[in-house]
Motif scaffolding. Structure first.
Motif: not given
Length: 517
Positions: A140-151, A278-295
């Motif tokens: 699902a994420r590879l169906r028009n990635p621009w129509g969704k928010s940043v991963p 030919r071309d590529i698409y790539g994404s990278l997402a990082l989460r630090l912490g959970d409660r009470p702070w999350r980045l």
């Protein structure tokens, strides 16, 4: 569609998988999954044979012009019947969804009826489906990635496919096979195969590891191929040349790692389209912490020759986002988020969206307020954005909103101002650029909910440069019961000249009926 075989093909080659073979594979995998000792079925699955149902009757009249001599009415009827038979750890599901225009007239367009079915195995999640499908995860994420928010790592969902519970006039029926294993030590494996009405194949698979109680590590792959239909220019003077049938293929990969303190997710896709490139698409997402702070940090980008899962040219782009959250006591929440977008990787950012929002903590006590307190703040927010809806046109907008309660009444106020930017000098609004007023919108809403009743009223104002101000108002009343709701709405989009009415209803019955009942 060929109901005897499923055909998978790519440029110059192909092979067929009989549906009987697919069904046998499903049964064998489900049987073998029960062999490991110590494994128990999902406790939410009924242990005794029985039926579960999901019956829906809903409809609406969306446009009823409240003006003499204008009996215009537009609406629809949507009905759904969903029945499951549970036995021996399996579930057989049948579903019929019907949606059609209402009221019925001589020249009313025909309705849309979809028939779907599925076979599920509760212990492994394995399933064999046919019908209109809903998808989540990497495909699902590879169906028009621009129509969704940043991963984002904290919003990543595993790849799951199930029957769609709403009527669709766009999607075609598809056959989907998912085979999963129960936990084999710290490992779990799965594989998928899907083919739609155009016989375009999709294959996927992967594994998940759980080395610790709250630690997950996974790898997933995806592949699809199709022969894209010919395209013709929209008009004789169009600059786009006509395109013949052409082969298309896409490969996708996802890696993820998740613990209570850190989360990491990355998607990659490579597409090849004949006569396009030919071309590529790539994404990278990082989460630090959970409660009470999350980045949370996220970024994704695609080249100009990348095509999404459906073979569409989505254009180049690069985005990045930063989110900071603090979750406090009594459901309080502070969230600050900013995202930037550039026309292509390596270019300067020229668009942005920034949001600040705070949900006040719920007050202790059953009534949710202290004696003598009448005004209680609920939430407040501020949003700023710079967008380019058209070439050589940049719009800045600023929105402020607040929600609060006045005794038993809930209220909300929001205001948005939009302006045309002639010389944008950066991605954020109001920085090094001239601002020309375009529109001002303001609205206030009141809501009162005594028992099963819901009453809402709204008053809005719009001021556009060079035009007369426009007022709009609406009033709605609804009754919510155990099995559904009935609502009525009266609105004036151009107060007081034009009035419209709307009526909607929804009845839904879900239940489980066992032989022992």
């Amino acid at each position: 569609m060929d109901y005897q075989n499923i055909r998978f093909s790519s440029a110059g080659s192909g092979f067929r998988v009989p549906l009987v073979t697919a069904a046998r594979a499903f049964a064998v995998a489900a049987f073998l999954s029960a062999v490991p000792a110590g494994l128990q079925a999902d406790p939410s699955f009924p242990r005794l044979p029985g039926f579960s149902t999901d019956l829906l009757w809903s409809g609406s009249l969306d446009e009823i012009l409240l003006k003499k001599g204008s009996p215009e009415q537009k609406g629809n009827l949507t009905n759904r019947g969903d029945l499951r038979l549970h036995a021996l750890g399996f579930s057989v599901r049948g579903q019929v969804i019907d949606k059609r225009p209402f009221p019925f007239r001589e020249h009313t367009e025909p309705g849309n009826t979809a028939v779907s079915g599925g076979l599920y195995h509760s212990q492994t999640g394995s399933r064999l489906l046919y019908g209109i499908l809903d998808e989540w995860g990497l495909p699902a994420r590879l169906r028009n990635p621009w129509g969704k928010s940043v991963p984002a790592a904290d919003t990543r969902r595993p790849s799951v496919t199930d029957l769609k519970t709403e009527a669709s006039s766009v999607k075609e029926p598809a056959t989907h096979l998912y085979l999963g294993t129960p936990p084999l030590g710290i490992f779990r494996f799965f594989g998928t195969a899907q083919i739609d009405g155009t016989r375009s194949p999709s294959l996927g698979g992967g594994m998940e590891l759980k080395p610790a109680k709250k630690t997950q590590l996974g790898l997933e792959g995806f592949y699809t191929a199709a022969t894209l239909p010919p395209e013709k220019p929209a008009s004789w003077f169009s600059q786009d040349p006509p395109l013949p049938e052409r082969d298309f293929s896409l490969y996708g990969l996802n890696l993820f790692y998740n613990t209570p303190l850190i989360g990491l997710s990355s998607d990659w896709a490579y597409s090849e389209t004949f006569a396009f490139g030919r071309d590529i698409y790539g994404s990278l997402a990082l989460r630090l912490g959970d409660r009470p702070w999350r980045l949370s940090l996220g970024a994704d980008g695609a080249g100009s020759r990348f095509s999404d899962r459906d073979g569409r040219d989505i254009g180049a782009g690069f985005r990045t986002a930063l989110t900071v959250e603090r979750r406090g006591k009594r459901s309080s929440l502070f969230r600050a988020r900013t995202s930037l977008r550039a026309p292509a990787p390596g270019e300067f950012f020229d668009r942005s969206d920034t949001i600040f929002r705070y949900h006040f903590p719920a007050l202790p006590g059953r009534s949710g307020k202290t004696p003598g307190q009448f005004i209680i703040p609920l939430s407040a927010g501020l949003e700023a954005s710079r967008k380019t809806p058209e070439a050589e046109k940049t719009l800045d907008s600023l929105t402020a909103s607040i929600g609060f309660s006045l005794g038993p009444v809930r209220a909300a106020l929001d205001t948005t101002i939009t302006g045309l930017v002639e010389t944008p000098a950066g991605p954020y609004p109001g920085i090094g650029s001239s601002f020309g007023f375009e529109t001002l919108k303001a609205a206030g809403e009141l809501g009162y909910s005594p028992g099963p009743f819901r009453f809402r009223t709204k008053l809005g104002f719009t001021r556009t440069e060079g035009k007369e101000p426009v007022w709009d108002t609406s009033f709605s009343a609804a009754f919510y019961g155990k099995t559904g709701r009935l609502s009525v709405k009266i609105a004036s989009p151009h107060f007081p000249q034009t009035w419209t009415g709307a009526l909607s209803w929804r009845l839904e019955k879900k239940g489980l009926f066992k032989k022992s009942d």
